[in-house]
Motif scaffolding. Structure first.
Motif, PDB file in Angstrom:
ATOM      1  N   ARG A 181       0.825  -1.197   0.000  1.00 29.96           N
ATOM      2  CA  ARG A 181       0.000   0.000   0.000  1.00 29.96           C
ATOM      3  C   ARG A 181       0.864   1.254   0.000  1.00 29.96           C
ATOM      4  O   ARG A 181       2.097   1.176   0.111  1.00 29.96           O
ATOM      5  CB  ARG A 181      -0.928  -0.038   1.214  1.00 29.96           C
ATOM      6  CG  ARG A 181      -1.983  -1.119   1.103  1.00 29.96           C
ATOM      7  CD  ARG A 181      -2.840  -1.206   2.329  1.00 29.96           C
ATOM      8  NE  ARG A 181      -2.050  -1.351   3.547  1.00 29.96           N
ATOM      9  CZ  ARG A 181      -2.588  -1.500   4.760  1.00 29.96           C
ATOM     10  NH1 ARG A 181      -3.902  -1.510   4.894  1.00 29.96           N
ATOM     11  NH2 ARG A 181      -1.813  -1.629   5.817  1.00 29.96           N
ATOM     12  N   ILE A 182       0.215   2.387  -0.067  1.00 27.28           N
ATOM     13  CA  ILE A 182       0.928   3.639  -0.304  1.00 27.28           C
ATOM     14  C   ILE A 182       1.951   3.973   0.789  1.00 27.28           C
ATOM     15  O   ILE A 182       3.034   4.479   0.489  1.00 27.28           O
ATOM     16  CB  ILE A 182      -0.079   4.795  -0.498  1.00 27.28           C
ATOM     17  CG1 ILE A 182       0.603   6.014  -1.113  1.00 27.28           C
ATOM     18  CG2 ILE A 182      -0.770   5.143   0.813  1.00 27.28           C
ATOM     19  CD1 ILE A 182      -0.335   7.098  -1.562  1.00 27.28           C
ATOM     20  N   GLU A 215       3.687   1.956   2.743  1.00 28.77           N
ATOM     21  CA  GLU A 215       4.893   1.137   2.640  1.00 28.77           C
ATOM     22  C   GLU A 215       5.761   1.562   1.460  1.00 28.77           C
ATOM     23  O   GLU A 215       6.983   1.687   1.587  1.00 28.77           O
ATOM     24  CB  GLU A 215       4.494  -0.342   2.487  1.00 28.77           C
ATOM     25  CG  GLU A 215       5.697  -1.281   2.525  1.00 28.77           C
ATOM     26  CD  GLU A 215       5.297  -2.739   2.269  1.00 28.77           C
ATOM     27  OE1 GLU A 215       4.090  -3.039   2.336  1.00 28.77           O
ATOM     28  OE2 GLU A 215       6.194  -3.563   1.994  1.00 28.77           O
ATOM     29  N   THR A 225       3.588   9.816   1.385  1.00 30.46           N
ATOM     30  CA  THR A 225       2.345   9.431   0.704  1.00 30.46           C
ATOM     31  C   THR A 225       1.801  10.612  -0.088  1.00 30.46           C
ATOM     32  O   THR A 225       1.214  10.440  -1.153  1.00 30.46           O
ATOM     33  CB  THR A 225       1.288   8.984   1.720  1.00 30.46           C
ATOM     34  OG1 THR A 225       0.997  10.069   2.601  1.00 30.46           O
ATOM     35  CG2 THR A 225       1.786   7.800   2.538  1.00 30.46           C
ATOM     36  N   ARG A 255      -6.197  -0.321  -7.667  1.00 32.23           N
ATOM     37  CA  ARG A 255      -6.929  -0.155  -6.428  1.00 32.23           C
ATOM     38  C   ARG A 255      -7.405  -1.489  -5.882  1.00 32.23           C
ATOM     39  O   ARG A 255      -7.870  -2.345  -6.639  1.00 32.23           O
ATOM     40  CB  ARG A 255      -8.165   0.742  -6.642  1.00 32.23           C
ATOM     41  CG  ARG A 255      -7.843   2.147  -7.083  1.00 32.23           C
ATOM     42  CD  ARG A 255      -6.988   2.879  -6.058  1.00 32.23           C
ATOM     43  NE  ARG A 255      -6.727   4.249  -6.485  1.00 32.23           N
ATOM     44  CZ  ARG A 255      -7.118   5.317  -5.805  1.00 32.23           C
ATOM     45  NH1 ARG A 255      -7.788   5.173  -4.674  1.00 32.23           N
ATOM     46  NH2 ARG A 255      -6.825   6.520  -6.242  1.00 32.23           N
ATOM     47  N   ALA A 256      -7.318  -1.649  -4.580  1.00 35.20           N
ATOM     48  CA  ALA A 256      -7.880  -2.819  -3.919  1.00 35.20           C
ATOM     49  C   ALA A 256      -9.390  -2.631  -3.846  1.00 35.20           C
ATOM     50  O   ALA A 256      -9.907  -1.550  -4.149  1.00 35.20           O
ATOM     51  CB  ALA A 256      -7.280  -2.979  -2.527  1.00 35.20           C
ATOM     52  N   TYR A 295      -8.224   1.203  -1.515  1.00 32.88           N
ATOM     53  CA  TYR A 295      -6.817   1.486  -1.212  1.00 32.88           C
ATOM     54  C   TYR A 295      -5.962   1.361  -2.468  1.00 32.88           C
ATOM     55  O   TYR A 295      -6.152   0.460  -3.276  1.00 32.88           O
ATOM     56  CB  TYR A 295      -6.291   0.511  -0.153  1.00 32.88           C
ATOM     57  CG  TYR A 295      -6.792   0.758   1.251  1.00 32.88           C
ATOM     58  CD1 TYR A 295      -7.854   1.632   1.490  1.00 32.88           C
ATOM     59  CD2 TYR A 295      -6.212   0.104   2.331  1.00 32.88           C
ATOM     60  CE1 TYR A 295      -8.311   1.850   2.785  1.00 32.88           C
ATOM     61  CE2 TYR A 295      -6.661   0.321   3.629  1.00 32.88           C
ATOM     62  CZ  TYR A 295      -7.713   1.187   3.847  1.00 32.88           C
ATOM     63  OH  TYR A 295      -8.164   1.400   5.118  1.00 32.88           O
ATOM     64  N   ARG A 296      -4.973   2.250  -2.579  1.00 30.47           N
ATOM     65  CA  ARG A 296      -4.025   2.138  -3.691  1.00 30.47           C
ATOM     66  C   ARG A 296      -3.120   0.920  -3.464  1.00 30.47           C
ATOM     67  O   ARG A 296      -2.701   0.658  -2.330  1.00 30.47           O
ATOM     68  CB  ARG A 296      -3.164   3.393  -3.787  1.00 30.47           C
ATOM     69  CG  ARG A 296      -3.917   4.621  -4.272  1.00 30.47           C
ATOM     70  CD  ARG A 296      -3.038   5.846  -4.211  1.00 30.47           C
ATOM     71  NE  ARG A 296      -3.715   7.025  -4.713  1.00 30.47           N
ATOM     72  CZ  ARG A 296      -4.587   7.741  -4.015  1.00 30.47           C
ATOM     73  NH1 ARG A 296      -4.901   7.404  -2.772  1.00 30.47           N
ATOM     74  NH2 ARG A 296      -5.177   8.799  -4.551  1.00 30.47           N
ATOM     75  N   THR A 297      -2.824   0.240  -4.566  1.00 31.31           N
ATOM     76  CA  THR A 297      -1.985  -0.948  -4.483  1.00 31.31           C
ATOM     77  C   THR A 297      -0.808  -0.837  -5.453  1.00 31.31           C
ATOM     78  O   THR A 297      -0.990  -0.467  -6.613  1.00 31.31           O
ATOM     79  CB  THR A 297      -2.811  -2.205  -4.838  1.00 31.31           C
ATOM     80  OG1 THR A 297      -3.956  -2.255  -3.995  1.00 31.31           O
ATOM     81  CG2 THR A 297      -1.982  -3.456  -4.632  1.00 31.31           C
ATOM     82  N   TYR A 298       0.384  -1.133  -4.944  1.00 27.81           N
ATOM     83  CA  TYR A 298       1.588  -1.025  -5.774  1.00 27.81           C
ATOM     84  C   TYR A 298       2.382  -2.328  -5.725  1.00 27.81           C
ATOM     85  O   TYR A 298       2.244  -3.125  -4.800  1.00 27.81           O
ATOM     86  CB  TYR A 298       2.486   0.104  -5.253  1.00 27.81           C
ATOM     87  CG  TYR A 298       1.821   1.457  -5.184  1.00 27.81           C
ATOM     88  CD1 TYR A 298       1.886   2.327  -6.266  1.00 27.81           C
ATOM     89  CD2 TYR A 298       1.144   1.861  -4.036  1.00 27.81           C
ATOM     90  CE1 TYR A 298       1.289   3.584  -6.208  1.00 27.81           C
ATOM     91  CE2 TYR A 298       0.540   3.112  -3.972  1.00 27.81           C
ATOM     92  CZ  TYR A 298       0.620   3.968  -5.049  1.00 27.81           C
ATOM     93  OH  TYR A 298       0.032   5.196  -4.983  1.00 27.81           O
TER      94      TYR A 298
END
Lengths: 135, 135
Positions: free
Chosen positions: B2-3, B5, B14, B30-31, B35-38
């Motif tokens: 996530r953002i 981390e 962030t 996006r999850a 939530y943003r996912t990378y």
DNA sequence: GTAATCCTTGACGTCGGCGTCAAGGCAAGG
DNA sequence: CCTTGCCTTGACGCCGACGTCAAGGATTAC
């Protein structure tokens, strides 16, 4: 003289002059009608400001020079406070130039490396590195 | 990941990541919960961005590098557009460094001159300039 | 008198790259 | 159930040195 003429003679704008005044750097006398009034001395102060600005000095850093002139000294840098600004500025410049030189070197190296790698890719597979390989 | 981390691992914030996304530089999946996912690839892109930022590149100037990586190239500077940015940057640096060197020289000269004049003022009137004047 | 050209103050816009709240949603531990 | 700690969007703040526009007063030229 009025603000427009001063601005033109100093190669700046009326907006800048009003800004300097708002910062307490170059206050103006006022005519009866409320117009700002300046004299030749103000022109000199303004020229000092502009010269330093062209060197990249912050407006605040020009204040000691202006104060020095206004105190009757022949030059804006005839006062210790002005010399201190010079010295600080030199130190800042040395640091900045050093950093930029380092960056320049790094970027130059990156470019050289990337160009080499691009060269090695293009001509249809890895090229012979040396004529000796023909033997 | 996530953002938070990703930001921590890249040594940024962030807020910066959201800003990059708003500029279309580093979009995020996006999850389900929004939530943003990378992934690790995004970390690489981000590291490329940060490296160039540290060199003083504008965000927009990092775009070709990011696009290049995203296109599957091994390095961000494996593409002609990136090389062009390198070259432009080098030219800009040369101009800037040249200007700063010129300013440094000028300011240094001003300081030297002003110090000399201050020296000549202080010790109670003009000093003897040379021992020969004693004869 | 009226048009043109000055001048006044006030206030919002610019640029880059975020920082810093604010208000609220989601997940996990106790 | 409640707290803690993530996350979300939105929106204003910042910095420096003015640019630009608005609304209106003053002066001069004709």
């Amino acid at each position: 003289m009025r603000i427009g003429e001063l601005a033109e003679r100093a190669g700046t704008t009326t907006r800048a002059l009003r800004y300097y005044e708002s910062r307490g750097l170059l206050p103006a006398r006022r005519a009866v009608n409320g117009y700002r009034t300046y004299d030749e001395d103000d022109l000199r102060l303004l020229q000092q400001i502009r010269t330093l600005q062209d060197f990249g000095f912050d407006l605040e850093e020009t204040r000691p020079f202006v104060d020095c002139l206004r105190a009757g000294h022949p030059a804006g840098d005839s006062c210790p406070a002005s010399l201190e600004v010079y010295r600080r500025k030199l130190a800042e410049l040395d640091v900045l130039i050093g950093q930029l030189d380092a960056v320049r070197t790094q970027v130059g190296a990156q470019l050289a490396r990337a160009e080499l790698e691009a060269q090695a890719e293009l001509p249809g597979g890895p090229e012979p590195r040396c004529e000796l390989t023909d033997n």
